[in-house]
Design a protein around this motif. Structure first.
Motif, PDB file in Angstrom:
ATOM      1  N   VAL A 437      48.424  29.355  85.580  1.00  0.00           N
ATOM      2  CA  VAL A 437      49.146  30.279  86.452  1.00  0.00           C
ATOM      3  C   VAL A 437      50.634  29.945  86.505  1.00  0.00           C
ATOM      4  CG1 VAL A 437      49.371  31.076  88.845  1.00  0.00           C
ATOM      5  CG2 VAL A 437      47.100  30.771  87.838  1.00  0.00           C
ATOM      6  N   LEU A 455      45.087  33.865  85.848  1.00  0.00           N
ATOM      7  CA  LEU A 455      45.387  34.654  87.049  1.00  0.00           C
ATOM      8  C   LEU A 455      44.144  35.383  87.557  1.00  0.00           C
ATOM      9  CD1 LEU A 455      48.858  36.082  86.013  1.00  0.00           C
ATOM     10  CD2 LEU A 455      48.393  34.720  88.076  1.00  0.00           C
ATOM     11  N   ASP A 456      43.328  35.852  86.610  1.00  0.00           N
ATOM     12  CA  ASP A 456      42.090  36.534  86.981  1.00  0.00           C
ATOM     13  C   ASP A 456      41.187  35.597  87.792  1.00  0.00           C
ATOM     14  OD1 ASP A 456      40.134  38.604  86.975  1.00  0.00           O
ATOM     15  OD2 ASP A 456      39.104  37.610  85.309  1.00  0.00           O
ATOM     16  N   TRP A 458      42.178  32.736  89.310  1.00  0.00           N
ATOM     17  CA  TRP A 458      42.925  32.283  90.495  1.00  0.00           C
ATOM     18  C   TRP A 458      42.820  33.309  91.638  1.00  0.00           C
ATOM     19  CZ3 TRP A 458      47.490  34.089  92.882  1.00  0.00           C
ATOM     20  CH2 TRP A 458      48.108  33.183  93.756  1.00  0.00           C
ATOM     21  N   ASN A 459      42.911  34.583  91.282  1.00  0.00           N
ATOM     22  CA  ASN A 459      42.797  35.645  92.287  1.00  0.00           C
ATOM     23  C   ASN A 459      41.421  35.650  92.951  1.00  0.00           C
ATOM     24  OD1 ASN A 459      45.393  36.617  91.943  1.00  0.00           O
ATOM     25  ND2 ASN A 459      44.787  38.015  90.301  1.00  0.00           N
ATOM     26  N   ARG A 460      40.405  35.295  92.182  1.00  0.00           N
ATOM     27  CA  ARG A 460      39.038  35.278  92.719  1.00  0.00           C
ATOM     28  C   ARG A 460      38.770  33.996  93.524  1.00  0.00           C
ATOM     29  NH1 ARG A 460      36.127  39.115  89.545  1.00  0.00           N
ATOM     30  NH2 ARG A 460      37.255  39.639  87.630  1.00  0.00           N
ATOM     31  N   GLY A 462      41.009  32.161  95.272  1.00  0.00           N
ATOM     32  CA  GLY A 462      41.816  31.965  96.475  1.00  0.00           C
ATOM     33  C   GLY A 462      42.848  30.879  96.229  1.00  0.00           C
ATOM     34  N   ASP A 463      44.015  31.029  96.858  1.00  0.00           N
ATOM     35  CA  ASP A 463      45.126  30.103  96.637  1.00  0.00           C
ATOM     36  C   ASP A 463      44.993  28.889  97.552  1.00  0.00           C
ATOM     37  OD1 ASP A 463      47.418  28.864  96.004  1.00  0.00           O
ATOM     38  OD2 ASP A 463      48.766  30.327  96.926  1.00  0.00           O
TER      39      ASP A 463
END
Length: 468
Positions: A437, A455-456, A458-460, A462-463
């Motif tokens: 990322v 990113l796919d 990471w979005n799932r 959670g940060d």
């Protein structure tokens, strides 16, 4: 009788790497190769020829440009077997020249001949001219590789019913072909000839193929093969194969189905090339497939000073891993320290399209009950993919939800065997999703797929660590 520190039988990837490693440690090394030229199966009938054939087929057929110009596009309208062979011979000459130079530079002695054990320390070598000499060595490395499995019920003739070694010498390209065996070799050749517009049918008794590869990747790969009209007859067995007076071949399957074709390639397995070594004289025995059992850390057999490496010891049977096995075996054989290689190595299948994988598959992650998330990128999502006209191609990464570390990377599509090394490095260095990322990738490249997949995921997920 000559005495050596290390005697190496076979000059393929394991043999040559082991021999050169021992020579670099100041040891006296002899390599015995029964083939006409050094290089072993890898150079002459396996890795290099099949990959050269693949590259030639893709170039001359215009396969990579068909996304732009349509399926009828060709670089050369009439492609012959001689076109394929010409490039192959140039490549093989270069490989042999490089290898002979490496032997000379490192003062590795080598000779042509067939070697067999007289006793655990001594081998008899029958040279091409009939001369017989005995060679003794402190340690022996068996790197004899494999040969095609040839069952009695197959009417091999080297012309229309062939094994994978004989395929390289065909005189003309067939209009239709049946490939028996959906393993790595069978799939590679089946897809190469399909790219040359040969009508290919792939047969295998198992209902699945490439079971060691992530299932989602295999599903995508299978879709691409069916989309270009390859017939996949999985879960079916060829019970009878006979040559017809017309010059064609007829196959009868176990379900009664009959198939008539121009050529049959039998690629269902390989045998360790140990039958001529007189293993009992050394206190060794091979399994039913001619393979030798070794210590997976040192590659020593049950006879402590005799080692084996490469395809003759079984899975993964890759040129890359065979080289490392040969190097480790040689170091142990001459008393040097040998570090264990990194845990994760890439597996490459040079089909059309390529498949490459490193680390755990999604199925393996589930079996270990590791909480995980996946990130997916399709090559058509990258600008480079558009420039290249790619409609297909998939990169998948698997991450641990607990540690956020990369667990596996799996790729199907153009350049997969090159791209996988980015994932391999991150895996072995215990990197996390944040690496993909937060880092910049060259634009436009297919490697951008790593960022998209990162990113796919990471979005799932959670940060947690990143501020992006």
């Amino acid at each position: 009788m000559d005495q050596f520190d290390l005697l190496v039988v076979g000059s393929g990837p394991a043999g040559r790497r082991g021999a050169i490693q021992a020579a670099k440690l100041g040891k006296r090394v002899l390599v015995i190769e029964q083939g006409k030229r050094v290089g072993g199966v890898s150079v002459h009938t396996g890795t290099i020829p099949s990959k050269t054939l693949r590259e030639t087929a893709l170039n001359l057929s215009g396969w990579r440009e068909r996304g732009f110009y349509g399926r009828a596009y060709r670089v050369k309208q009439e492609i012959s077997a001689e076109d394929l062979r010409r490039r192959l011979l140039i490549t093989l000459d270069h490989e042999v020249e490089v290898l002979e130079h490496q032997f000379a530079r490192n003062r590795v002695q080598h000779m042509r001949g067939k070697a067999s054990f007289i006793d655990p320390q001594t081998m008899q070598v029958v040279k091409d001219d009939g001369e017989v000499i005995n060679v003794t060595a402190t340690s022996i490395l068996l790197a004899v590789g494999t040969k095609p499995f040839r069952p009695d019920y197959m009417p091999f003739d080297g012309k229309i019913v062939l094994d994978s070694d004989e395929l390289l010498d065909i005189e003309e390209l067939p209009r239709s072909m049946v490939v028996i065996g959906a393993g790595v070799i069978g799939i590679e050749y089946a897809t190469i000839f399909s790219a040359l517009d040969t009508q290919v049918t792939l047969i295998d008794p198992k209902s699945t193929m490439l079971d060691f590869i992530d299932k989602e990747i295999v599903e995508d790969f299978t879709y691409q093969l069916r989309d270009r009209n390859m017939k996949l007859l999985l879960g079916q067995k060829a019970e009878k194969v006979e040559r017809l007076p017309s010059g064609k071949v007829e196959l009868t399957l176990d379900n009664g189905r009959r198939i008539t074709t121009d050529m049959v390639l039998f690629a269902a397995g390989r045998m360790g090339a140990t039958d001529t070594l007189n293993l009992p004289a050394a206190g060794l025995e091979a399994d039913a497939r001619g393979r030798l059992s070794v210590n997976p850390e040192t590659f020593a057999t049950k006879v402590p000073h005799i080692f084996a490496a490469g395809d003759v010891v079984g899975f993964p049977s890759l040129a890359s891993t065979s080289m490392e096995q040969g190097r480790i075996a040689a170091r142990v054989a001459v008393g040097a320290i040998a570090k264990e290689p990194p845990k994760y190595f890439p597996y490459g299948i040079y089909a059309v399209p390529e498949i490459s994988t490193c680390g755990l598959s999604e199925e393996e992650v589930k079996e270990r009950h590791i909480p995980y998330e996946c990130g997916i990128a399709r090559f058509r999502e990258t600008s480079r993919g558009h420039i290249m006209g790619l409609d297909t191609g998939l990169l998948k990464m698997i991450f641990s939800l607990k540690t956020r570390r990369l667990l596996g990377v799996h790729i199907v599509g153009e350049g997969a065997t090159e791209l996988v090394h980015i994932g391999q490095a991150v895996l072995n260095l215990k990197g996390t999703v944040e690496y993909f990322v937060e880092n910049t990738f060259n634009y436009p490249t297919l490697a951008e797929a790593y960022k998209i997949a990162g990113l796919d995921a990471w979005n799932r997920m959670g940060d947690i660590k990143s501020e992006i």
